[in-house]
Design a protein around this motif. Sequence first.
Motif, PDB file in Angstrom:
ATOM      1  N   THR A 155       0.849  -1.191   0.000  1.00  8.96           N
ATOM      2  CA  THR A 155       0.000   0.000   0.000  1.00  8.96           C
ATOM      3  C   THR A 155       0.882   1.238   0.000  1.00  8.96           C
ATOM      4  O   THR A 155       2.077   1.172   0.314  1.00  8.96           O
ATOM      5  N   ILE A 156       0.294   2.392  -0.329  1.00 13.80           N
ATOM      6  CA  ILE A 156       1.099   3.604  -0.498  1.00 13.80           C
ATOM      7  C   ILE A 156       1.646   4.134   0.829  1.00 13.80           C
ATOM      8  O   ILE A 156       2.519   5.004   0.823  1.00 13.80           O
ATOM      9  N   ASP A 157       1.162   3.612   1.960  1.00 16.88           N
ATOM     10  CA  ASP A 157       1.691   4.061   3.249  1.00 16.88           C
ATOM     11  C   ASP A 157       2.761   3.118   3.800  1.00 16.88           C
ATOM     12  O   ASP A 157       3.212   3.255   4.940  1.00 16.88           O
ATOM     13  N   ASP A 158       3.206   2.160   2.987  1.00 19.03           N
ATOM     14  CA  ASP A 158       4.253   1.230   3.405  1.00 19.03           C
ATOM     15  C   ASP A 158       5.576   1.987   3.529  1.00 19.03           C
ATOM     16  O   ASP A 158       6.073   2.548   2.538  1.00 19.03           O
ATOM     17  N   PRO A 159       6.199   2.027   4.707  1.00 12.15           N
ATOM     18  CA  PRO A 159       7.451   2.772   4.875  1.00 12.15           C
ATOM     19  C   PRO A 159       8.628   2.172   4.111  1.00 12.15           C
ATOM     20  O   PRO A 159       9.676   2.820   3.969  1.00 12.15           O
ATOM     21  N   GLU A 160       8.469   0.951   3.614  1.00 11.55           N
ATOM     22  CA  GLU A 160       9.559   0.289   2.900  1.00 11.55           C
ATOM     23  C   GLU A 160       9.588   0.628   1.408  1.00 11.55           C
ATOM     24  O   GLU A 160      10.478   0.167   0.695  1.00 11.55           O
ATOM     25  N   ILE A 161       8.638   1.408   0.941  1.00  9.56           N
ATOM     26  CA  ILE A 161       8.571   1.733  -0.490  1.00  9.56           C
ATOM     27  C   ILE A 161       9.889   2.312  -1.019  1.00  9.56           C
ATOM     28  O   ILE A 161      10.374   1.890  -2.073  1.00  9.56           O
ATOM     29  N   PRO A 162      10.515   3.282  -0.317  1.00 14.79           N
ATOM     30  CA  PRO A 162      11.803   3.794  -0.819  1.00 14.79           C
ATOM     31  C   PRO A 162      12.871   2.712  -0.936  1.00 14.79           C
ATOM     32  O   PRO A 162      13.687   2.731  -1.861  1.00 14.79           O
ATOM     33  N   ASN A 163      12.868   1.760  -0.006  1.00 15.59           N
ATOM     34  CA  ASN A 163      13.858   0.683  -0.060  1.00 15.59           C
ATOM     35  C   ASN A 163      13.587  -0.274  -1.223  1.00 15.59           C
ATOM     36  O   ASN A 163      14.523  -0.798  -1.840  1.00 15.59           O
ATOM     37  N   TYR A 164      12.296  -0.525  -1.523  1.00 19.15           N
ATOM     38  CA  TYR A 164      11.970  -1.345  -2.691  1.00 19.15           C
ATOM     39  C   TYR A 164      12.504  -0.678  -3.956  1.00 19.15           C
ATOM     40  O   TYR A 164      13.073  -1.333  -4.837  1.00 19.15           O
ATOM     41  N   ASP A 165      12.294   0.645  -4.044  1.00 24.73           N
ATOM     42  CA  ASP A 165      12.735   1.393  -5.219  1.00 24.73           C
ATOM     43  C   ASP A 165      14.259   1.363  -5.322  1.00 24.73           C
ATOM     44  O   ASP A 165      14.814   1.172  -6.414  1.00 24.73           O
ATOM     45  N   ALA A 195      12.120   7.982  -4.204  1.00 29.71           N
ATOM     46  CA  ALA A 195      10.712   7.626  -3.987  1.00 29.71           C
ATOM     47  C   ALA A 195      10.110   8.380  -2.801  1.00 29.71           C
ATOM     48  O   ALA A 195       8.886   8.544  -2.720  1.00 29.71           O
ATOM     49  N   GLU A 196      10.963   8.852  -1.876  1.00 29.75           N
ATOM     50  CA  GLU A 196      10.437   9.591  -0.728  1.00 29.75           C
ATOM     51  C   GLU A 196       9.875  10.947  -1.130  1.00 29.75           C
ATOM     52  O   GLU A 196       9.141  11.567  -0.377  1.00 29.75           O
ATOM     53  N   TYR A 197      10.244  11.423  -2.324  1.00 30.61           N
ATOM     54  CA  TYR A 197       9.834  12.758  -2.744  1.00 30.61           C
ATOM     55  C   TYR A 197       8.820  12.730  -3.885  1.00 30.61           C
ATOM     56  O   TYR A 197       8.600  13.724  -4.545  1.00 30.61           O
ATOM     57  N   LEU A 198       8.226  11.550  -4.089  1.00 30.26           N
ATOM     58  CA  LEU A 198       7.125  11.462  -5.038  1.00 30.26           C
ATOM     59  C   LEU A 198       5.833  11.922  -4.380  1.00 30.26           C
ATOM     60  O   LEU A 198       5.597  11.650  -3.200  1.00 30.26           O
ATOM     61  N   GLU A 199       5.010  12.617  -5.136  1.00 27.51           N
ATOM     62  CA  GLU A 199       3.667  12.959  -4.662  1.00 27.51           C
ATOM     63  C   GLU A 199       2.805  11.718  -4.907  1.00 27.51           C
ATOM     64  O   GLU A 199       2.108  11.598  -5.908  1.00 27.51           O
ATOM     65  N   VAL A 200       2.876  10.791  -3.987  1.00 26.34           N
ATOM     66  CA  VAL A 200       2.288   9.475  -4.204  1.00 26.34           C
ATOM     67  C   VAL A 200       0.779   9.487  -3.968  1.00 26.34           C
ATOM     68  O   VAL A 200       0.298   9.855  -2.907  1.00 26.34           O
TER      69      VAL A 200
END
Length: 253
Positions: A155-165, A195-200
């Motif tokens: 989901t878009i609130d997953d804190p691991e998204i930047p690490n996946y990217d 990814a931390e600076y995307l307007e997700v």
Amino acid sequence: MSNDWKRRTEVDDFKAQQVVRPRAQVERQLKDAILTGKLTPGDKLPTETELAQQFGVSRPTVREALGGLASAGLIRKIPGVAGGSFVNSVNPDSLSQTLRESVGTILRLGTLHIDELTAVRRVLEIPSARMAAENRSEEDLEKLRSIVERQRTTTIDDPEIPNYDLSFHATIGQASGNRLLAAFIMAVHGATHPAEYLEVTDEVARKTVKQHIAIVAALEAGNPASAAEAMETHLDYVLRYSTDYPKNAGAHE
């Protein structure tokens, strides 16, 4: 005076040379010892006092020289009784770490903008994708598929998204077969986590994952042109939905 004689005397004239500062002399000799293999990875350097005696300089001079070597990634300084200065491994991984720290410093100073970063990413990552399509292994593809699957199901609130990217783009860099290129890509991503600076939004998240899937498909097909085109499309989209870096960017390192 003939022109030939004039040119010869201009070439042969002696010129005063700058005297090298003590700190630079110490740093250069230690650096040469590391780069020529006289000091090998893991070796512990003598103490500051011992080095000062050997070089005939003050301890502050030695401390400055060691600081320069640490900034260059050639040594690491470990505090404590059992600590000291140790020779680092000089390889693409250590280069990546040094570059990452430098980029992070620039970000914290607030002198780097998202459009500049994305322009550099194009220079690095579009050729990387093209090369990865030719050189990727099945292990590389399996890793990329696993990352994309995690991205697709989160989901878009997953804190691991930047690490996946980070893992996705770093893996493509490694799959390119060029370790220096991979080191630069890893350094840029590791310091900035774009990814931390995307307007997700849900739509942006879905679109970026689809773009990652398209890149992987091109790599699987071994199609360099398609892989480069898919990466370029992805980077263009990222720029469109990215915000500028805040003043504390890079503080998460």
